[in-house]
Design an enzyme around this catalytic site. Structure first.
Site, PDB file in Angstrom:
ATOM      1  N   LEU A  10       0.843  -1.210   0.000  1.00 37.11           N
ATOM      2  CA  LEU A  10       0.000   0.000   0.000  1.00 37.11           C
ATOM      3  C   LEU A  10       0.875   1.256   0.000  1.00 37.11           C
ATOM      4  O   LEU A  10       1.620   1.508   0.945  1.00 37.11           O
ATOM      5  CB  LEU A  10      -0.897   0.019   1.233  1.00 37.11           C
ATOM      6  CG  LEU A  10      -1.698  -1.263   1.515  1.00 37.11           C
ATOM      7  CD1 LEU A  10      -2.613  -1.051   2.717  1.00 37.11           C
ATOM      8  CD2 LEU A  10      -2.498  -1.682   0.291  1.00 37.11           C
ATOM      9  N   ALA A  11       0.758   2.045  -1.066  1.00 39.19           N
ATOM     10  CA  ALA A  11       1.603   3.246  -1.155  1.00 39.19           C
ATOM     11  C   ALA A  11       0.834   4.413  -1.777  1.00 39.19           C
ATOM     12  O   ALA A  11       1.395   5.253  -2.451  1.00 39.19           O
ATOM     13  CB  ALA A  11       2.850   2.941  -1.973  1.00 39.19           C
ATOM     14  N   ARG A  17       2.022  13.650   7.178  1.00 34.29           N
ATOM     15  CA  ARG A  17       2.819  13.871   8.385  1.00 34.29           C
ATOM     16  C   ARG A  17       4.311  14.019   8.105  1.00 34.29           C
ATOM     17  O   ARG A  17       5.078  14.425   8.971  1.00 34.29           O
ATOM     18  CB  ARG A  17       2.558  12.723   9.391  1.00 34.29           C
ATOM     19  CG  ARG A  17       1.170  12.790  10.023  1.00 34.29           C
ATOM     20  CD  ARG A  17       0.771  11.479  10.692  1.00 34.29           C
ATOM     21  NE  ARG A  17       0.370  10.473   9.713  1.00 34.29           N
ATOM     22  CZ  ARG A  17      -0.022   9.237  10.013  1.00 34.29           C
ATOM     23  NH1 ARG A  17      -0.062   8.848  11.275  1.00 34.29           N
ATOM     24  NH2 ARG A  17      -0.383   8.387   9.068  1.00 34.29           N
ATOM     25  N   LYS A  24       6.003  10.443   0.652  1.00 35.46           N
ATOM     26  CA  LYS A  24       6.576   9.798   1.842  1.00 35.46           C
ATOM     27  C   LYS A  24       7.444   8.594   1.507  1.00 35.46           C
ATOM     28  O   LYS A  24       8.585   8.497   1.979  1.00 35.46           O
ATOM     29  CB  LYS A  24       5.455   9.374   2.802  1.00 35.46           C
ATOM     30  CG  LYS A  24       5.960   8.518   3.952  1.00 35.46           C
ATOM     31  CD  LYS A  24       4.967   8.380   5.074  1.00 35.46           C
ATOM     32  CE  LYS A  24       3.962   7.296   4.849  1.00 35.46           C
ATOM     33  NZ  LYS A  24       3.148   7.049   6.055  1.00 35.46           N
ATOM     34  N   GLY A 137      -2.537   1.579  15.446  1.00 36.89           N
ATOM     35  CA  GLY A 137      -3.793   0.921  15.774  1.00 36.89           C
ATOM     36  C   GLY A 137      -3.564  -0.031  16.947  1.00 36.89           C
ATOM     37  O   GLY A 137      -2.573  -0.765  16.964  1.00 36.89           O
ATOM     38  N   ASN A 166      -0.907  -2.863  16.011  1.00 38.48           N
ATOM     39  CA  ASN A 166      -1.005  -3.445  14.680  1.00 38.48           C
ATOM     40  C   ASN A 166       0.223  -3.050  13.866  1.00 38.48           C
ATOM     41  O   ASN A 166       0.485  -1.870  13.663  1.00 38.48           O
ATOM     42  CB  ASN A 166      -2.296  -2.921  14.039  1.00 38.48           C
ATOM     43  CG  ASN A 166      -2.367  -3.214  12.551  1.00 38.48           C
ATOM     44  OD1 ASN A 166      -1.777  -4.195  12.083  1.00 38.48           O
ATOM     45  ND2 ASN A 166      -3.068  -2.366  11.816  1.00 38.48           N
ATOM     46  N   ASN A 223       5.927   7.511   9.683  1.00 38.95           N
ATOM     47  CA  ASN A 223       4.973   8.536   9.262  1.00 38.95           C
ATOM     48  C   ASN A 223       5.572   9.939   9.254  1.00 38.95           C
ATOM     49  O   ASN A 223       5.020  10.835   8.632  1.00 38.95           O
ATOM     50  CB  ASN A 223       3.753   8.531  10.196  1.00 38.95           C
ATOM     51  CG  ASN A 223       2.975   7.222  10.079  1.00 38.95           C
ATOM     52  OD1 ASN A 223       2.772   6.717   8.972  1.00 38.95           O
ATOM     53  ND2 ASN A 223       2.572   6.662  11.200  1.00 38.95           N
TER      54      ASN A 223
HETATM   55  C1  UD1 Z   1      -1.716   2.142   9.765  1.00 33.63           C
HETATM   56  C2  UD1 Z   1      -2.827   1.288  10.422  1.00 33.63           C
HETATM   57  C3  UD1 Z   1      -2.508   1.155  11.909  1.00 33.63           C
HETATM   58  C4  UD1 Z   1      -1.137   0.524  12.100  1.00 33.63           C
HETATM   59  C5  UD1 Z   1      -0.075   1.316  11.344  1.00 33.63           C
HETATM   60  C6  UD1 Z   1       1.230   0.534  11.322  1.00 33.63           C
HETATM   61  C7  UD1 Z   1      -4.886   1.657   9.167  1.00 33.63           C
HETATM   62  C8  UD1 Z   1      -6.192   2.298   9.136  1.00 33.63           C
HETATM   63  N1  UD1 Z   1      -4.122   1.915  10.227  1.00 33.63           N
HETATM   64  O1  UD1 Z   1      -1.780   3.441  10.336  1.00 33.63           O
HETATM   65  O2  UD1 Z   1      -3.486   0.335  12.545  1.00 33.63           O
HETATM   66  O3  UD1 Z   1      -0.832   0.449  13.470  1.00 33.63           O
HETATM   67  O4  UD1 Z   1      -0.452   1.533   9.961  1.00 33.63           O
HETATM   68  O5  UD1 Z   1       2.256   1.303  10.790  1.00 33.63           O
HETATM   69  O6  UD1 Z   1      -4.555   0.911   8.259  1.00 33.63           O
HETATM   70  N2  UD1 Z   1      -2.338   4.111   2.134  1.00 33.63           N
HETATM   71  C9  UD1 Z   1      -2.935   3.856   0.923  1.00 33.63           C
HETATM   72  N3  UD1 Z   1      -4.141   4.418   0.657  1.00 33.63           N
HETATM   73  C10 UD1 Z   1      -4.783   5.216   1.539  1.00 33.63           C
HETATM   74  C11 UD1 Z   1      -4.176   5.466   2.793  1.00 33.63           C
HETATM   75  C12 UD1 Z   1      -2.953   4.885   3.062  1.00 33.63           C
HETATM   76  O7  UD1 Z   1      -2.393   3.135   0.083  1.00 33.63           O
HETATM   77  O8  UD1 Z   1      -5.878   5.704   1.213  1.00 33.63           O
HETATM   78  C13 UD1 Z   1      -1.014   3.524   2.387  1.00 33.63           C
HETATM   79  C14 UD1 Z   1       0.023   4.579   2.768  1.00 33.63           C
HETATM   80  O9  UD1 Z   1       0.690   5.066   1.613  1.00 33.63           O
HETATM   81  C15 UD1 Z   1       0.941   3.806   3.712  1.00 33.63           C
HETATM   82  C16 UD1 Z   1       0.049   2.704   4.299  1.00 33.63           C
HETATM   83  O10 UD1 Z   1      -1.106   2.646   3.478  1.00 33.63           O
HETATM   84  O11 UD1 Z   1       2.019   3.218   3.040  1.00 33.63           O
HETATM   85  C17 UD1 Z   1      -0.378   3.017   5.736  1.00 33.63           C
HETATM   86  O12 UD1 Z   1      -0.995   4.282   5.774  1.00 33.63           O
HETATM   87  P1  UD1 Z   1      -0.683   5.311   6.940  1.00 33.63           P
HETATM   88  O13 UD1 Z   1      -1.455   6.548   6.669  1.00 33.63           O
HETATM   89  O14 UD1 Z   1       0.750   5.424   7.165  1.00 33.63           O
HETATM   90  O15 UD1 Z   1      -1.376   4.550   8.167  1.00 33.63           O
HETATM   91  P2  UD1 Z   1      -1.020   4.705   9.706  1.00 33.63           P
HETATM   92  O16 UD1 Z   1      -1.686   5.917  10.226  1.00 33.63           O
HETATM   93  O17 UD1 Z   1       0.420   4.597   9.890  1.00 33.63           O
HETATM   94 MG    MG Z   2       1.990   4.649   8.600  1.00 31.56          MG
END
Ligand code: UD1
Ligand code: MG
Length: 433
Positions: A10-11, A17, A24, A137, A166, A223
């Site tokens: 997921l990116a 932040r 990022k 989480g 998590n 983050n």
């Molecule tokens: C997320 C988790 C959290 C966990 C943490 C671990 C969720 C809701 N929360 O929080 O429980 O403890 O990671 O590091 O998943 N991304 C997408 N599409 C989006 C949003 C995010 O692809 O719409 C990708 C981001 O680019 C990133 C990853 O998902 O690589 C995680 O997103 P991020 O916003 O960093 O989540 P956290 O707040 O860190």
């Molecule tokens: Mg994150």
């Protein structure tokens, strides 16, 4: 590999932040983009790696295509389905077992991805215990059963006190995802579709949920720039330890920075404060304190202290001393002991470069080359105005400005004759010296 697995990375997030114009996951850690690490771990385990993009998608896709032609990029429908759950919806994995990795977990390795892939439960999540769980989480576990994940922003005080968190890495069965992704809602503090809600959904439908335990040194998420620094420190320590185990001697290793792309062969010594960047290759050499080596090859040589090899140098059987800067320099069997700039230059065996020697390679418009042959002795404070070629066995006197090519065997001088005026000191100052 026990079974075929697809990996979704997921990116697509905005990375707000990080407070940066650079996406990022393109921020580097030991010289490589953060996204490279989960993608490399995924490619070591899977023939079906899909990277989900949205924010700065074109820039990221260009990077992924260049570095990892075997990984596939897909686009999240972020406007309709924002959030990590929305990101998973964008992928079309081909295998029945699916690992999902956050793109911001640069310390993950192939072994951990393998252990997630190896399970059989419909939903598996990576968890770790952190003394400071803020931002992550929280994983609610009752009587050894993982019940659900609650995001920081949705958590009450009691849930926030949980320090089991998590890790942002999961494994699912394809049929579980097919059934449950459409059930995700955005009824939460961020109005996003969370992947984390799949754990509660698995419990509600009586599916098995399992946890794989890790630690922050593998699962840490990045983050902010502060977290990037912490993760890079851990990554550097790991990288340097593996180099030391393979025979590289390091003085005060915590002060040394080594790029993940750099390689060392044979017995090498790296002193404190050294920085080795890019695809540098160091073989049987000593790099002394506070030297910087960028994208260069150093073989059977000693460099520094306080030397700077800029990109594209090939240094072999050579001594480079303090305050010597080189750029695009090929030195073989040379001594350049002190205070020099050697740029766009080739220097051959047995040649001695005196202190203060400068290759004047730039005329204000173009760069020009200097070629120096074998057994040349260059006196201190010599300027070589390029383009210029010094053949073998030439002696250049100190302070010479070389503008024309000499012949082999010449002595080259460009000095105004020295004059002395007897008794001048006393006449001028009115006293005896
Ligand atoms: C997320 C988790 C959290 C966990 C943490 C671990 C969720 C809701 N929360 O929080 O429980 O403890 O990671 O590091 O998943 N991304 C997408 N599409 C989006 C949003 C995010 O692809 O719409 C990708 C981001 O680019 C990133 C990853 O998902 O690589 C995680 O997103 P991020 O916003 O960093 O989540 P956290 O707040 O860190
Ligand atoms: Mg994150």
């Amino acid at each position: 590999m026990p079974q075929s697995v697809s990996v979704i990375v997921l990116a697509a997030g905005a990375g707000t932040r990080m407070k940066s114009a650079l996406p990022k996951v393109l921020h580097t850690l030991s010289g490589r983009a953060m996204i490279d690490y989960p993608v490399m771990a995924a490619l070591a385990v899977s023939d079906d790696v899909q990277v989900v993009l949205f924010h700065e998608a074109e820039r990221l896709e260009a990077h992924i295509n260049e570095e990892f032609p075997l990984a596939k990029c897909v686009r999240q429908d972020h406007l309709r389905f924002p959030g990590t759950g929305g990101a998973v919806m964008a992928a079309a994995p081909k295998h029945d077992r699916i690992v999902v990795l956050n793109g911001d977990m640069p310390l993950i390795d192939a072994g951990f991805v393998r252990s997630l892939a190896a399970g059989r439960a419909d939903a598996t999540l990576a968890v770790f215990i952190s003394p400071n769980p803020t931002g992550y989480g929280r994983v609610v576990i009752k009587k050894d059963r993982v019940l659900r994940i609650v995001e920081e922003k949705d958590a009450d005080a009691e849930t926030k006190a949980i320090n089991t968190i998590n890790g942002g890495a999961y494994a699912f069965s394809a049929h579980f995802l097919r059934e449950n992704l459409p059930k995700l809602t955005n009824q939460n503090a961020q109005n996003e579709f969370y992947i984390t809600d799949l754990i509660a959904l698995a419990n509600e439908s009586g599916r098995e949920v399992s946890a794989v335990w890790g630690d922050s040194e593998i699962l840490m998420g990045v983050n902010s720039k502060a977290e990037l620094a912490i993760a890079e420190n851990i990554h550097q320590a790991r990288l340097k330890e593996s180099l030391m185990i393979r025979g590289v001697l390091m003085r005060l290793p915590e002060t040394i920075f080594i790029d993940a792309n750099a390689t060392f062969e044979g017995e090498c010594v790296v002193e404190n404060g050294v920085v080795v960047l890019g695809k540098s290759r160091v073989t049987r050499s000593t790099i002394k304190a506070h030297s910087v080596i960028e994208d260069s090859i150093v073989t059977d040589s000693d460099v520094g202290p306080f030397a700077h090899l800029r990109p594209n140098c090939e240094i072999s059987n050579t001594h480079i001393g303090n305050f010597v800067e080189t750029k695009k320099a090929r030195l073989n069997g040379v001594k350049a002991g002190h205070l020099s700039y050697l740029g766009d230059v080739e220097i051959d065996e047995g040649t001695n470069i005196g202190a203060g020697t400068i290759t004047c390679n730039y005329d204000g418009k173009n760069k020009h080359k200097t070629v120096i042959g074998k057994n040349v002795f260059i006196g201190s404070d010599t300027q070589l105005v390029a383009p210029v070629t010094i053949p073998d066995n030439v002696l250049i006197g100190a302070g010479t400005t070389v503008t024309k090519n000499p012949n082999e065997g010449d002595l080259v001088l460009s000095r105004s004759p020295q004059k002395s005026f007897a008794g001048f000191f006393a006449r001028f100052f009115g006293k005896k010296p």
